[in-house]
Design an enzyme around this catalytic site. Structure first.
Site, PDB file in Angstrom:
ATOM      1  CG  MET A 161       3.054   0.549  12.267  1.00 47.37           C
ATOM      2  SD  MET A 161       3.969  -0.310  10.971  1.00 47.37           S
ATOM      3  CE  MET A 161       5.112  -1.313  11.919  1.00 47.37           C
TER       4      MET A 161
ATOM      5  CG  ASP B  69      10.289  -1.521   6.827  1.00 46.60           C
ATOM      6  OD1 ASP B  69       9.201  -0.925   6.919  1.00 46.60           O
ATOM      7  OD2 ASP B  69      10.396  -2.758   6.857  1.00 46.60           O
TER       8      ASP B  69
ATOM      9  CG  MET C 232      13.485   2.036  10.281  1.00 46.78           C
ATOM     10  SD  MET C 232      13.904   0.624  11.306  1.00 46.78           S
ATOM     11  CE  MET C 232      12.674  -0.555  10.751  1.00 46.78           C
TER      12      MET C 232
ATOM     13  CG  HIS D 206       7.116  -2.900   3.437  1.00 47.50           C
ATOM     14  ND1 HIS D 206       5.997  -2.088   3.439  1.00 47.50           N
ATOM     15  CD2 HIS D 206       7.690  -2.728   4.651  1.00 47.50           C
ATOM     16  CE1 HIS D 206       5.896  -1.464   4.614  1.00 47.50           C
ATOM     17  NE2 HIS D 206       6.941  -1.819   5.363  1.00 47.50           N
TER      18      HIS D 206
ATOM     19  CG  ASP E  92       5.029  -3.336   8.404  1.00 47.41           C
ATOM     20  OD1 ASP E  92       5.651  -4.402   8.479  1.00 47.41           O
ATOM     21  OD2 ASP E  92       5.569  -2.231   8.188  1.00 47.41           O
TER      22      ASP E  92
ATOM     23  CG  HIS F  37       6.667   1.719   6.765  1.00 49.25           C
ATOM     24  ND1 HIS F  37       6.704   0.657   7.642  1.00 49.25           N
ATOM     25  CD2 HIS F  37       6.124   2.758   7.473  1.00 49.25           C
ATOM     26  CE1 HIS F  37       6.229   1.028   8.818  1.00 49.25           C
ATOM     27  NE2 HIS F  37       5.875   2.301   8.743  1.00 49.25           N
TER      28      HIS F  37
ATOM     29  CG  MET G 106       8.753   3.448  10.351  1.00 51.10           C
ATOM     30  SD  MET G 106       9.286   1.757  10.668  1.00 51.10           S
ATOM     31  CE  MET G 106       9.858   1.320   9.042  1.00 51.10           C
TER      32      MET G 106
ATOM     33  CB  SER H 174       9.468  -6.183   5.155  1.00 51.64           C
ATOM     34  OG  SER H 174      10.481  -5.440   5.808  1.00 51.64           O
TER      35      SER H 174
END
Ligand code: DX5
Ligand code: ZN
Length: 217
Positions: free
Chosen positions: A140, A38, A40, A36, A178, A69, A71, A11
């Site tokens: 998660m 992320d 957001m 990875h 994760d 990923h 979110m 990540s």
């Protein structure tokens, strides 16, 4: 335990983002399997990270595949663009999608593997009806939003339930975990059937990243 190979997805939320190119080179040398990424949006989670322009640029700096990923709310509106900019796996949140099947179809249509993620308090059974349509479930193991949190042990049972259900249905899916993954927490998740381990803080804070990756496998 699953018979599948254990893969590590690093990540980059935990890396030195001002030096992303050299951080990606470190990941290549440490033999991670995925980057990875992320995303957001400050709405689905209480934090804002990075998005499409960063992915597009990072993609030109490494051969490693990107595990994205999302979110974010309304993931259906962004899947095509993330795919076009270099995502290899796209995972969206079950809690955020208005039309889960449409999201899965979009991931596939644009050439990506499709993953569904569930937050710690979302029951495992909520993904069962989609298992035969997807490549991966992301369980998660912390509340999504921030790196560096402690692993939530009650999520182990959910990993087990999903692996059991997939086995029952004869499906060879990946189960990713994760949040709070370290050399101490990794054995429990593997024992319960996870095979892709996301790690941020543990890898980027390690004195020796090569050894840290090996310790997770
Ligand atoms: C949390 C993110 C994670 C996070 C993991 O919302 O989805 O990917 O970066 O970080 P660590 O390994 O530090 O818990
Ligand atoms: Zn993540």
């Amino acid at each position: 335990m699953t018979g599948k190979n254990i893969l590590v997805s690093a990540s980059i939320l935990g890396c030195d983002l001002a030096n992303i190119e050299s951080e990606l080179k470190r990941l290549e040398k440490a033999n991670v399997d995925y980057v990875h990424f992320d995303v957001m949006d400050g709405v689905f989670v209480d934090n804002i990270s990075f998005g499409i322009p960063v992915l597009k640029s990072a993609k030109t700096k490494t051969y490693l595949p990107f595990d994205v990923h999302l979110m974010i709310t309304d993931p259906e509106n962004y899947i095509a663009e993330f795919a076009r900019c270099g995502a290899d796996i796209i995972t969206f949140h079950l809690e955020a999608a208005k039309d889960v099947k449409k999201c899965i179809e979009l991931c596939k249509k644009y050439g990506c593997k499709a993953g569904i993620s569930i937050k710690p308090n979302t029951p495992a059974s909520e993904v069962f009806e989609y298992l035969d349509m997807i490549d991966m479930v992301l369980v998660m193991t912390v509340e999504p939003g921030f790196g560096g949190q402690g692993f939530l042990a009650f999520t182990l049972e959910k990993i087990k339930e999903i692996r059991q259900k997939a086995d029952e249905l004869g499906l060879d899916i990946d189960i990713q975990v994760d949040g709070g993954i370290t050399d101490k927490t990794c054995s429990g998740v593997k024992k319960n059937g996870a095979n892709i381990l996301v790690a941020g803080t543990y890898l980027f804070k390690a004195d020796d990243m090569v050894k840290a990756v090996e310790s997770l496998k």
